[in-house]
Motif scaffolding. Structure first.
Motif, mmCIF file in Angstrom:
data_model
loop_
_atom_site.group_PDB
_atom_site.id
_atom_site.type_symbol
_atom_site.label_atom_id
_atom_site.label_comp_id
_atom_site.label_asym_id
_atom_site.label_seq_id
_atom_site.Cartn_x
_atom_site.Cartn_y
_atom_site.Cartn_z
ATOM 1 N N LEU A 108 0.881 -1.088 -0.048
ATOM 2 C CA LEU A 108 -0.192 -0.049 0.078
ATOM 3 C C LEU A 108 0.853 0.951 -0.126
ATOM 4 C CD1 LEU A 108 -2.890 -0.941 2.503
ATOM 5 C CD2 LEU A 108 -2.981 -0.759 -0.134
ATOM 6 N N LEU A 109 1.973 1.301 0.597
ATOM 7 C CA LEU A 109 3.004 2.334 0.513
ATOM 8 C C LEU A 109 3.425 2.937 -0.580
ATOM 9 C CD1 LEU A 109 4.905 1.631 3.919
ATOM 10 C CD2 LEU A 109 3.113 3.665 3.612
ATOM 11 N N VAL A 110 3.908 1.753 -1.497
ATOM 12 C CA VAL A 110 4.156 2.083 -2.730
ATOM 13 C C VAL A 110 2.976 2.594 -3.672
ATOM 14 C CG1 VAL A 110 6.129 0.614 -2.882
ATOM 15 C CG2 VAL A 110 4.240 -0.455 -3.533
ATOM 16 N N PHE A 207 16.438 1.061 6.830
ATOM 17 C CA PHE A 207 16.451 0.426 8.281
ATOM 18 C C PHE A 207 16.231 -0.843 8.497
ATOM 19 C CE2 PHE A 207 15.716 1.834 12.685
ATOM 20 C CZ PHE A 207 17.154 2.520 12.873
ATOM 21 N N TYR A 208 15.076 -1.381 7.911
ATOM 22 C CA TYR A 208 14.571 -2.671 8.350
ATOM 23 C C TYR A 208 15.807 -3.585 8.027
ATOM 24 C CZ TYR A 208 10.049 -0.576 8.676
ATOM 25 O OH TYR A 208 8.939 0.411 8.764
ATOM 26 N N PRO A 209 16.163 -4.004 6.598
ATOM 27 C CA PRO A 209 17.096 -4.656 6.715
ATOM 28 C C PRO A 209 18.605 -4.926 7.495
ATOM 29 C CG PRO A 209 17.178 -3.735 4.656
ATOM 30 C CD PRO A 209 16.081 -2.954 5.394
ATOM 31 N N ALA A 243 7.917 5.472 8.330
ATOM 32 C CA ALA A 243 7.777 4.611 7.129
ATOM 33 C C ALA A 243 6.211 4.693 7.017
ATOM 34 C CB ALA A 243 8.118 3.506 6.877
ATOM 35 N N LYS A 244 5.489 4.988 7.770
ATOM 36 C CA LYS A 244 3.974 4.854 7.728
ATOM 37 C C LYS A 244 3.444 6.583 8.016
ATOM 38 C CE LYS A 244 3.052 0.245 8.837
ATOM 39 N NZ LYS A 244 4.015 -0.673 9.417
ATOM 40 N N ALA A 245 3.765 6.769 9.107
ATOM 41 C CA ALA A 245 2.800 8.252 9.624
ATOM 42 C C ALA A 245 3.790 9.263 8.948
ATOM 43 C CB ALA A 245 2.962 8.222 11.008
HETATM 44 C C1 RET Z 1 13.620 -7.922 5.783
HETATM 45 C C2 RET Z 1 14.531 -8.930 5.669
HETATM 46 C C3 RET Z 1 15.781 -8.796 5.302
HETATM 47 C C4 RET Z 1 16.016 -8.167 4.158
HETATM 48 C C5 RET Z 1 15.014 -7.196 3.668
HETATM 49 C C6 RET Z 1 13.765 -6.826 4.597
HETATM 50 C C7 RET Z 1 13.139 -5.680 4.287
HETATM 51 C C8 RET Z 1 12.114 -5.166 4.929
HETATM 52 C C9 RET Z 1 11.524 -3.692 4.509
HETATM 53 C C10 RET Z 1 10.490 -3.558 5.359
HETATM 54 C C11 RET Z 1 9.698 -2.392 5.089
HETATM 55 C C12 RET Z 1 8.676 -2.331 5.979
HETATM 56 C C13 RET Z 1 7.947 -1.266 6.024
HETATM 57 C C14 RET Z 1 6.697 -1.090 6.991
HETATM 58 C C15 RET Z 1 5.989 0.070 7.241
HETATM 59 O O1 RET Z 1 5.058 0.129 6.884
HETATM 60 C C16 RET Z 1 12.314 -8.311 5.562
HETATM 61 C C17 RET Z 1 13.540 -7.275 6.980
HETATM 62 C C18 RET Z 1 15.279 -6.202 2.566
HETATM 63 C C19 RET Z 1 11.973 -2.906 3.713
HETATM 64 C C20 RET Z 1 8.056 0.061 5.255
#
Ligand code: RET
Length: 277
Positions: A108-110, A207-209, A243-245
């Motif tokens: 949904l964000l994209v 930040f997530y990876p 990333a959301k709000a």
């Molecule tokens: C994981 C696994 C390791 C490799 C990558 C990941 C990327 C996750 C991302 C998540 C984004 C989430 C958002 C949530 C908010 O609404 C799954 C951690 C690349 C990019 C934007």
């Protein structure tokens, strides 16, 4: 490969438990407040751009619900015993809420970003389909690694993390190649806002990876790694708020700037001329 439904989490200090607890609580409030904002903000936008705010509102509503459940699960999973928070094996923490949340919200964000571009129908449909599919695939591939007890770089976590990075890189590639020409076609002000939104997406998503990699370098994760478990939960939570709000507010700014450029007058309460003086 060991795939557990639930991870055995470590006992935590009062500080660690409460830090995560308070972050979850703060996030529930932020997501629901953002929901109200995005619903109300629609009236300031041209009809064409309202749908991108509706999608923003959906994203934070879905997230608010999931954080409510994550918070409840976290609270149940620990009991205060002698000044320490002890993990309750019979009520394990359910981390799947987070991935289900991402599975719904990340596509949904994209979609939000593509909608606010206001592209011709044919172009936006294909962009949304490709980006949305890649986003869902990225989340699905990340999950087996997140819940595995084999957390090494060359073990289950590392392998699925690598696979998940393939669609992630594809998304970034599209955003920074195909989308660049679209952004350049917009006016100066809108182009600036759009490239800011794209940068926010890069930094928050990036930040997530990075957070995901923490356990790969921490011995004894998760059972004997209280610090790493705390850091991972706090990191994902901060990233989710941005990333959301935060991102939704930027999308709103873009939609408002575009509405104004297209001649829409935002203020409904105009002072009548007779009221002057
Ligand atoms: C994981 C696994 C390791 C490799 C990558 C990941 C990327 C996750 C991302 C998540 C984004 C989430 C958002 C949530 C908010 O609404 C799954 C951690 C690349 C990019 C934007």
């Amino acid at each position: 490969m060991s795939l557990a439904m639930f991870l055995e989490l470590p006992d935590l200090s009062a500080f660690q438990f409460n830090l995560v607890y308070n972050m979850f609580s703060f996030t529930i409030a932020t997501m629901f407040a953002a929901f109200v904002f995005f619903v109300l903000a629609q009236k300031n936008l041209a009809p064409k751009y309202r749908v991108s705010m509706m999608v923003s509102a959906l994203v934070v509503l879905i997230a608010g619900y999931h954080y409510f459940r994550i918070f409840g699960s976290w609270d149940m999973a620990y009991a205060l015993e002698g000044g320490q928070y002890v993990f309750q094996e019979d009520k394990p923490f359910n981390d799947a809420y987070r991935y289900v949340d991402w599975l719904l919200t990340v596509p949904l964000l994209v979609v939000e970003l593509v909608l606010v571009l206001g592209l011709p129908k044919g172009e936006s449909g294909s962009l949304m389909a490709r980006l949305g599919f890649a986003a869902a695939l990225m989340i699905i591939l990340g999950y087996p690694g997140e819940v595995s007890a084999n957390t090494g770089l060359f073990e289950t976590r590392g392998l699925w993390g690598f696979l998940s990075s393939v669609p992630f890189v594809y998304i970034l590639y599209i955003l920074f190649t195909e989308l660049s020409s679209t952004i350049q076609r917009q006016s100066g002000r809108v182009a600036k806002l759009l490239s800011n939104a794209r940068l926010l997406l890069l930094f928050t998503w990036g930040f997530y990876p990075i957070a995901y990699m923490i356990p790969m370098f921490v011995e004894g994760y998760p059972g004997e790694a209280a610090g790493a478990v705390t850091t991972l939960q706090v990191s994902y939570t901060i990233a989710d708020v941005a990333a959301k709000a935060g991102y939704g507010v930027l999308i709103y700014a873009i939609a408002k700037a575009k509405s104004e450029e297209e001649g829409y007058v935002v203020d409904e309460m105009v002072k009548p001329a007779s009221a002057e003086a």
